[in-house]
Motif scaffolding. Structure first.
Motif, short mmCIF file in Angstrom:
data_model
loop_
_atom_site.label_atom_id
_atom_site.label_comp_id
_atom_site.label_asym_id
_atom_site.label_seq_id
_atom_site.Cartn_x
_atom_site.Cartn_y
_atom_site.Cartn_z
N ASP A 71 9.68 2.80 9.86
CA ASP A 71 8.70 2.76 10.96
C ASP A 71 7.73 1.61 10.75
O ASP A 71 7.38 1.26 9.63
CB ASP A 71 7.90 4.07 11.02
CG ASP A 71 8.66 5.20 11.68
OD1 ASP A 71 9.77 4.96 12.19
OD2 ASP A 71 8.15 6.35 11.67
N VAL A 72 7.30 1.04 11.84
CA VAL A 72 6.31 -0.04 11.81
C VAL A 72 4.95 0.55 12.13
O VAL A 72 4.82 1.37 13.04
CB VAL A 72 6.67 -1.15 12.84
CG1 VAL A 72 5.62 -2.23 12.88
CG2 VAL A 72 8.05 -1.72 12.52
N VAL A 73 3.94 0.19 11.35
CA VAL A 73 2.60 0.69 11.58
C VAL A 73 1.63 -0.47 11.78
O VAL A 73 1.87 -1.58 11.32
CB VAL A 73 2.11 1.57 10.40
CG1 VAL A 73 2.91 2.83 10.30
CG2 VAL A 73 2.12 0.83 9.10
N GLN A 74 0.57 -0.19 12.51
CA GLN A 74 -0.49 -1.17 12.70
C GLN A 74 -1.65 -0.78 11.79
O GLN A 74 -2.05 0.38 11.74
CB GLN A 74 -0.98 -1.18 14.14
CG GLN A 74 0.06 -1.63 15.14
CD GLN A 74 -0.48 -1.52 16.56
OE1 GLN A 74 -1.51 -0.91 16.82
NE2 GLN A 74 0.24 -2.12 17.49
N ILE A 75 -2.17 -1.76 11.09
CA ILE A 75 -3.30 -1.50 10.20
C ILE A 75 -4.40 -2.48 10.57
O ILE A 75 -4.17 -3.68 10.67
CB ILE A 75 -2.90 -1.70 8.72
CG1 ILE A 75 -1.77 -0.73 8.35
CG2 ILE A 75 -4.10 -1.50 7.81
CD1 ILE A 75 -1.22 -0.92 6.97
N ILE B 256 0.84 -1.19 0.00
CA ILE B 256 0.00 0.00 0.00
C ILE B 256 0.88 1.24 0.00
O ILE B 256 2.02 1.21 0.47
CB ILE B 256 -0.98 0.04 1.20
CG1 ILE B 256 -0.21 0.06 2.53
CG2 ILE B 256 -1.97 -1.08 1.16
CD1 ILE B 256 -1.08 0.38 3.72
N GLN B 257 0.34 2.31 -0.54
CA GLN B 257 1.03 3.59 -0.54
C GLN B 257 0.26 4.51 0.39
O GLN B 257 -0.92 4.78 0.18
CB GLN B 257 1.06 4.19 -1.95
CG GLN B 257 1.67 5.56 -2.00
CD GLN B 257 1.55 6.19 -3.38
OE1 GLN B 257 0.72 5.79 -4.17
NE2 GLN B 257 2.37 7.17 -3.63
N ILE B 258 0.95 5.01 1.42
CA ILE B 258 0.32 5.93 2.36
C ILE B 258 0.67 7.35 1.92
O ILE B 258 1.85 7.68 1.77
CB ILE B 258 0.80 5.66 3.80
CG1 ILE B 258 0.45 4.23 4.21
CG2 ILE B 258 0.20 6.67 4.77
CD1 ILE B 258 1.05 3.78 5.52
N ASN C 260 -15.60 -1.14 8.18
CA ASN C 260 -15.28 -0.99 6.75
C ASN C 260 -14.30 0.15 6.45
O ASN C 260 -14.22 0.64 5.34
CB ASN C 260 -16.54 -0.79 5.92
CG ASN C 260 -16.74 -1.94 4.95
OD1 ASN C 260 -15.94 -2.87 4.90
ND2 ASN C 260 -17.79 -1.84 4.18
N LYS C 261 -13.57 0.63 7.49
CA LYS C 261 -12.56 1.65 7.29
C LYS C 261 -11.22 1.10 7.75
O LYS C 261 -11.14 0.38 8.74
CB LYS C 261 -12.89 2.91 8.08
CG LYS C 261 -14.08 3.65 7.56
CD LYS C 261 -14.29 4.95 8.31
CE LYS C 261 -15.50 5.67 7.75
NZ LYS C 261 -15.77 6.91 8.44
N ILE C 262 -10.19 1.46 7.00
CA ILE C 262 -8.84 1.02 7.39
C ILE C 262 -8.26 2.04 8.34
O ILE C 262 -8.26 3.25 8.07
CB ILE C 262 -7.92 0.91 6.13
CG1 ILE C 262 -8.47 -0.18 5.20
CG2 ILE C 262 -6.49 0.63 6.54
CD1 ILE C 262 -7.72 -0.27 3.89
N ILE C 263 -7.79 1.58 9.49
CA ILE C 263 -7.20 2.44 10.51
C ILE C 263 -5.69 2.17 10.54
O ILE C 263 -5.25 1.03 10.65
CB ILE C 263 -7.80 2.15 11.90
CG1 ILE C 263 -9.34 2.18 11.86
CG2 ILE C 263 -7.24 3.10 12.93
CD1 ILE C 263 -9.94 3.50 11.53
N ILE C 264 -4.91 3.24 10.41
CA ILE C 264 -3.45 3.13 10.44
C ILE C 264 -2.96 3.81 11.70
O ILE C 264 -3.29 4.98 11.96
CB ILE C 264 -2.81 3.78 9.20
CG1 ILE C 264 -3.34 3.12 7.92
CG2 ILE C 264 -1.31 3.72 9.27
CD1 ILE C 264 -2.90 3.81 6.64
N LYS C 265 -2.16 3.08 12.49
CA LYS C 265 -1.57 3.65 13.70
C LYS C 265 -0.08 3.41 13.69
O LYS C 265 0.39 2.37 13.24
CB LYS C 265 -2.17 2.99 14.95
CG LYS C 265 -3.62 3.32 15.17
CD LYS C 265 -4.14 2.69 16.44
CE LYS C 265 -5.62 2.97 16.63
NZ LYS C 265 -6.15 2.33 17.80
N LYS C 266 0.63 4.37 14.21
CA LYS C 266 2.09 4.26 14.29
C LYS C 266 2.48 3.45 15.51
O LYS C 266 1.89 3.55 16.55
CB LYS C 266 2.70 5.66 14.34
CG LYS C 266 4.19 5.66 14.28
CD LYS C 266 4.68 7.09 14.20
CE LYS C 266 6.17 7.10 14.46
NZ LYS C 266 6.70 8.42 14.59
#
Length: 182
Positions: free
Chosen positions: A167-171, A151-153, A176-182
């Protein structure tokens, strides 16, 4: 004296215009005034012509005319002339969330081929010609999926999260929404 210095000096400030008026009233020659003000004598003649009213030079009149002339410089933008096209671009950016590249493709599809460029749109946005659109509207917050699950953020999200390479992220998915956390 290089060319840019000469160019900058050929436009008089209101203070220089007031000095010009003073020296004219003192009876100084135009050549002498030009030397004192550090401009070419032709600048003095142009300035007097611009600010002359009833045979007398007026610094404030000259300044007003100069400012007006500045607003008239340059070509009128295609988008300033064509409000309908500016509104279409606004809808494509705001309602359909299209990138400028995609906006140009869509314009081509609906018959506005080669009417505008990306630079023209940027300039129109900066001048407020495209209704309700700012450069901030162009920052995409959409993530794109590539092959093999990559994926491209978008840069704006990476900056918001202060993300750096490695950096490692949690997805995870929530409603039905993708949540990205650092």
């Amino acid at each position: 004296m290089n060319k840019s210095e000469r160019t900058n000096k050929s436009h008089l400030s209101i203070e220089k215009r007031n000095e010009l008026k003073y020296y004219l009233d003192q009876g100084e020659s135009k050549a002498t005034i030009a030397k004192i003000l550090g401009v070419h004598v032709s600048t003095i003649y142009r300035e007097i012509k611009r600010g002359c009213f009833n045979g007398e030079y007026s610094p404030s009149l000259s300044q007003k005319k100069y400012e007006y002339e500045l607003t008239q410089k340059g070509k009128c933008s295609v988008l300033a002339k064509n409000e309908e096209l500016a509104k279409i671009i606004s809808k494509l950016i705001l309602n359909e969330n299209l990138s400028l590249k995609d906006v140009l493709k869509r314009l081509h599809e609906i018959g506005y081929s080669k009417t505008v460029s990306i630079n023209t749109i940027y300039l129109a946005i900066d001048k407020g010609i495209i209704p309700n659109v700012t450069r901030e509207n162009l920052k995409k917050k959409q993530t794109r999926m590539f092959s093999k699950g990559l994926i491209q953020i978008p840069k704006s999200i990476r900056e918001e999260l202060e993300m750096k390479d490695g950096d490692v992220v949690q997805i995870h998915v929530e409603k039905n929404k993708i949540i990205i956390k650092k």
